[in-house]
Design a protein around this motif. Structure first.
Motif, mmCIF file in Angstrom:
data_model
loop_
_atom_site.group_PDB
_atom_site.id
_atom_site.type_symbol
_atom_site.label_atom_id
_atom_site.label_comp_id
_atom_site.label_asym_id
_atom_site.label_seq_id
_atom_site.Cartn_x
_atom_site.Cartn_y
_atom_site.Cartn_z
ATOM 1 N N ILE A 299 0.860 -1.168 0.000
ATOM 2 C CA ILE A 299 0.000 0.000 0.000
ATOM 3 C C ILE A 299 0.906 1.230 0.000
ATOM 4 C CG2 ILE A 299 -1.701 1.335 1.290
ATOM 5 C CD1 ILE A 299 -2.853 -1.264 2.318
ATOM 6 N N TYR A 300 0.788 2.064 -1.020
ATOM 7 C CA TYR A 300 1.607 3.265 -1.155
ATOM 8 C C TYR A 300 0.852 4.484 -0.631
ATOM 9 C CZ TYR A 300 4.710 0.653 -4.325
ATOM 10 O OH TYR A 300 5.581 -0.255 -4.874
ATOM 11 N N ALA B 9 -7.799 2.811 -5.008
ATOM 12 C CA ALA B 9 -7.650 4.230 -4.671
ATOM 13 C C ALA B 9 -8.396 4.477 -3.369
ATOM 14 C CB ALA B 9 -8.201 5.105 -5.787
ATOM 15 N N LEU B 10 -7.638 4.683 -2.282
ATOM 16 C CA LEU B 10 -8.222 4.731 -0.947
ATOM 17 C C LEU B 10 -7.885 6.036 -0.228
ATOM 18 C CD1 LEU B 10 -7.261 1.108 0.209
ATOM 19 C CD2 LEU B 10 -9.392 1.833 -0.905
ATOM 20 N N MET B 11 -8.634 6.305 0.838
ATOM 21 C CA MET B 11 -8.320 7.390 1.758
ATOM 22 C C MET B 11 -8.654 6.916 3.159
ATOM 23 S SD MET B 11 -11.431 10.067 1.000
ATOM 24 C CE MET B 11 -13.139 9.729 1.491
ATOM 25 N N THR C 36 -9.061 4.135 11.742
ATOM 26 C CA THR C 36 -8.832 2.691 11.792
ATOM 27 C C THR C 36 -9.292 1.944 10.548
ATOM 28 O OG1 THR C 36 -10.953 2.385 12.927
ATOM 29 C CG2 THR C 36 -8.977 2.645 14.305
ATOM 30 N N LYS C 37 -9.675 2.665 9.497
ATOM 31 C CA LYS C 37 -10.053 1.943 8.281
ATOM 32 C C LYS C 37 -9.835 2.818 7.052
ATOM 33 C CE LYS C 37 -15.027 3.067 8.348
ATOM 34 N NZ LYS C 37 -16.384 2.508 8.300
ATOM 35 N N PHE C 38 -9.637 2.122 5.915
ATOM 36 C CA PHE C 38 -9.585 2.767 4.615
ATOM 37 C C PHE C 38 -10.965 2.706 3.971
ATOM 38 C CE2 PHE C 38 -5.034 1.001 4.424
ATOM 39 C CZ PHE C 38 -4.486 2.196 4.877
ATOM 40 N N ILE C 39 -11.283 3.729 3.179
ATOM 41 C CA ILE C 39 -12.492 3.737 2.384
ATOM 42 C C ILE C 39 -12.140 4.214 0.973
ATOM 43 C CG2 ILE C 39 -14.009 4.104 4.375
ATOM 44 C CD1 ILE C 39 -14.245 7.028 3.522
ATOM 45 N N PRO C 40 -13.009 3.995 -0.012
ATOM 46 C CA PRO C 40 -12.698 4.452 -1.374
ATOM 47 C C PRO C 40 -12.482 5.961 -1.435
ATOM 48 C CG PRO C 40 -14.465 2.843 -1.439
ATOM 49 C CD PRO C 40 -14.231 3.150 0.010
ATOM 50 N N LEU C 41 -11.503 6.359 -2.226
ATOM 51 C CA LEU C 41 -11.106 7.760 -2.346
ATOM 52 C C LEU C 41 -12.114 8.532 -3.193
ATOM 53 C CD1 LEU C 41 -8.993 10.060 -2.074
ATOM 54 C CD2 LEU C 41 -7.772 9.019 -3.994
ATOM 55 N N PRO D 278 -1.404 -1.479 -8.156
ATOM 56 C CA PRO D 278 -1.117 -1.303 -6.742
ATOM 57 C C PRO D 278 -2.208 -0.507 -6.030
ATOM 58 C CG PRO D 278 0.202 0.185 -8.049
ATOM 59 C CD PRO D 278 -0.512 -0.696 -9.018
ATOM 60 N N THR D 279 -2.089 -0.440 -4.726
ATOM 61 C CA THR D 279 -3.047 0.289 -3.898
ATOM 62 C C THR D 279 -2.403 1.571 -3.392
ATOM 63 O OG1 THR D 279 -4.075 -1.775 -3.184
ATOM 64 C CG2 THR D 279 -4.505 0.169 -1.844
ATOM 65 N N PHE D 280 -3.143 2.676 -3.489
ATOM 66 C CA PHE D 280 -2.669 3.976 -3.021
ATOM 67 C C PHE D 280 -3.623 4.525 -1.973
ATOM 68 C CE2 PHE D 280 -0.880 3.670 -7.268
ATOM 69 C CZ PHE D 280 0.422 4.101 -7.080
ATOM 70 N N VAL D 281 -3.044 5.178 -0.963
ATOM 71 C CA VAL D 281 -3.804 5.937 0.034
ATOM 72 C C VAL D 281 -3.328 7.379 -0.047
ATOM 73 C CG1 VAL D 281 -4.318 6.258 2.479
ATOM 74 C CG2 VAL D 281 -4.068 3.959 1.550
#
Length: 457
Positions: free
Chosen positions: A33-34, A80-82, A96-101, A133-136
Motif C-alpha cells: 500500500i503506497y 484508490a483509498l483514503m 482505523t479503516k480505509f475507504i474508497p477515495l 497497486p493500492t494507493f492511500v
C-alpha cells in the motif's frame, strides 16, 4: 533484535509509451500500500470560492457559480483509498479503516488534487502492466501559513505523522506492507509576502530541513528503507511582480523551486499559473475544482515517471545554454519533458492579453530605458529565439518568465493571479495527456524562473 525485513520484489513491464515517451514501469508485486501526502497552504487544502463566470466592474466579492466536484465518485474503489472521512483532508484524528477515495465540498474547501492524482496514476498503470497497486492519499494543510507555521513541531506537521501512522497501522492489520511513497508541497505565498529577508538560500534551507525532518520521522513510523520523494508545485507568485524595476526578479519562492529541483529527493512538478482559478483568474490565488483536478493529473505524471518509470524531468531552462546570435537576438535552450516546445497563443488555457511580444518573458538591462522583447520564436524543438526592441545598454542583463502580472489589483484585493491576468506565460510542451474526467488534453507548462547573464557585444 529487530525483525528482518523482506527485500521487495518488482514486476518490470514491457517497453511501453507513457505521455509519448518510451519507458518501463516497475511495480512491487508484494501487495504494497503506497501513501501519498499533501502539505502546504490553501491550494494544498483545496480552498475554493467557486468560479466567477462574470466579472462586474470594481471586482466585487465572489459570486458563487456552479463549480462541480469532478472526482466525486470512486473509479478504482479497491485500489484508490483514503482514511475514513468525507474527503482526503485529515485533521489529526487516529483512524482505523480505509475507504474508497472520493472528493466532496466542506467549509471553504472544494476538490483536492488527491482523487485525480491517484486515479490518473492507476489508469496509466493499468494500461502499462497487469499490476494494479493500492494507493492511500491524504491532505494536511492550512491556508495563509508560512513555513514556520507548518514545520516540525506544528499542529499540521503532527497531523501528517498521525495520518501516516494510521495508514501504516491499518495496512499492518491487513497484513500488507506500507510505504510512504511521496509528499507533495504546495506552499510559499505567505513566505513570499511576510517572511523577513527571504532569499533563495533561505528558502532552500527551509525545503532541505523539511526533507530531512520528514524523512526521518516517516521512516521511524513505517520502517521503510525506500526514500520518500518530495514533489513541489510552484506557487502562484506575488502582487509585487508589478513593482518596477525588480518586481519580475524578486519572486524568490518560485525561483527556489526551480533551483531545488533534483537536489536530494526534491522534484519540481510544475507551475499552476495555467490552471483555472476561482473568479476567472482575478481571485485570491485559489484554483477552482477543475484546476485542482488538472493539477492532480499533472502530479500523477510526475509521480509515475519518478517513482515507477525512468525518472521525472521538470520543464525548465538550461541556464548555461544561452547564446547571443546578434546584438539584439539570443537563443535559450530548455529541458522539455515531451518535445517539441510550443509557443501557445491560442488563449485556450492562458490569455495572451497584456503579455506583449515576450508572451510572459521579461528582459531587463538595469537601465531606465531597458529594451523589451519584441517577439519570440521556436528555434528548434527544444529552444527559443528572443528578439529585442533595442540594443542593451550594459553588460549585465537578466530574463524572467511567468513572474509578472499584467494588471494591478484593486484596493483590498491580493490578486490578480491565474491564467487571465496573473503572472503567467505561454510556453508548454507537447504531452497531450487526456484528462480522465473532462476528456481535455493537458500539457506540461514551463516553470517560472529568472536568470542573469552577460551581454556579449
Amino acid at each position: 533484535m529487530a525483525a528482518s525485513r523482506k527485500t521487495p520484489t518488482y514486476d518490470l513491464s514491457p517497453l511501453i509509451s507513457l505521455y509519448g515517451e518510451p519507458t518501463r514501469v516497475s511495480i512491487s508485486t508484494d501487495n504494497v500500500i503506497y501513501g501519498i501526502g499533501v502539505n502546504g497552504q490553501s491550494n494544498a487544502y483545496g480552498s475554493s470560492n467557486g468560479h466567477l463566470e462574470t466579472q462586474p466592474a470594481g471586482y466585487p466579492e465572489w459570486l458563487l457559480a456552479h463549480d462541480p466536484i469532478l472526482a466525486s465518485k470512486p473509479i478504482y474503489p479497491l485500489s484508490a483509498l483514503m482514511l475514513d472521512g468525507v474527503n482526503p483532508r485529515q485533521f489529526g484524528a487516529i483512524l482505523t479503516k480505509f475507504i474508497p477515495l472520493q472528493e466532496s465540498r466542506t467549509d471553504i474547501g472544494g476538490e483536492t488534487l488527491c482523487a485525480s492524482l491517484v486515479n490518473h496514476l492507476l489508469q496509466k498503470m493499468s494500461q502499462a502492466t497487469n499490476c494494479l497497486p493500492t494507493f492511500v492519499a491524504f491532505v494536511c494543510a492550512q491556508g495563509s501559513a508560512r513555513y514556520i507555521d507548518l514545520k516540525r513541531g506544528s499542529r499540521w506537521y503532527a497531523d501528517t505523522l498521525i495520518a501516516i501512522q494510521s495508514a501504516f497501522d491499518i495496512a499492518q492489520s491487513e497484513g500488507k506492507p506500507y510505504i510512504q511513497l511521496a509528499m507533495l508541497w504546495i506552499q510559499g505565498e505567505s513566505d513570499n509576502a511576510s517572511t523577513l529577508n527571504l532569499s533563495v538560500n533561505t528558502r532552500k534551507a527551509m525545503l532541505k530541513q523539511r526533507e530531512r525532518d520528514m524523512t526521518a520521522d516517516i521512516k521511524a513510523i513505517t520502517g521503510q528503507t525506500q526514500d520518500i520523494i518530495f514533489f513541489e508545485v510552484q506557487i502562484a507568485g506575488s502582487v509585487n511582480s508589478r513593482v518596477e524595476p525588480d518586481g519580475a526578479f524578486n519572486q524568490n519562492v518560485k525561483q527556489t523551486s526551480v533551483e531545488m529541483d533534483g537536489d536530494g529527493n526534491n522534484r519540481l512538478i510544475g507551475p499552476f499559473y495555467q490552471m483555472p482559478t476561482s473568479g476567472n483568474g482575478l481571485n485570491q490565488i485559489h484554483m477552482d475544482n477543475k484546476g485542482q483536478n488538472e493539477l492532480g493529473q499533472r502530479c500523477a505524471q510526475a509521480i509515475l515517471a519518478e517513482c515507477f518509470g525512468s525518472g521525472w524531468r521538470a520543464f525548465k531552462p538550461i541556464t548555461d545554454s544561452l547564446r547571443w546570435v546578434s546584438k539584439k537576438q539570443f537563443i535559450l535552450e530548455f529541458d522539455v519533458p515531451i518535445l517539441p516546445i510550443v509557443i501557445d497563443t491560442s488563449s485556450t488555457q492562458v490569455s495572451t492579453i497584456g503579455l506583449g511580444g515576450g508572451l510572459g518573458f521579461w528582459f531587463d538591462d538595469y537601465s531606465d530605458f531597458s529594451p523589451r522583447i519584441s517577439s519570440i520564436s521556436v528555434a528548434s524543438d527544444h529552444s527559443l529565439q528572443f528578439n529585442l526592441s533595442a540594443v542593451p545598454l550594459g553588460k549585465s542583463v537578466r530574463l524572467s518568465y511567468a513572474m509578472r502580472a499584467t494588471i494591478l489589483p484593486p484596493k483590498g484585493y491580493s490578486g490578480p493571479y491565474g491564467p487571465l491576468c496573473g503572472p503567467r506565460g505561454c510556453i508548454r510542451d507537447s504531452t497531450q495527456d487526456v484528462n480522465l474526467y473532462t476528456g481535455q488534453k493537458s500539457y506540461n507548462w514551463l516553470n517560472a524562473f529568472y536568470m542573469y547573464f552577460n551581454y556579449a557585444y
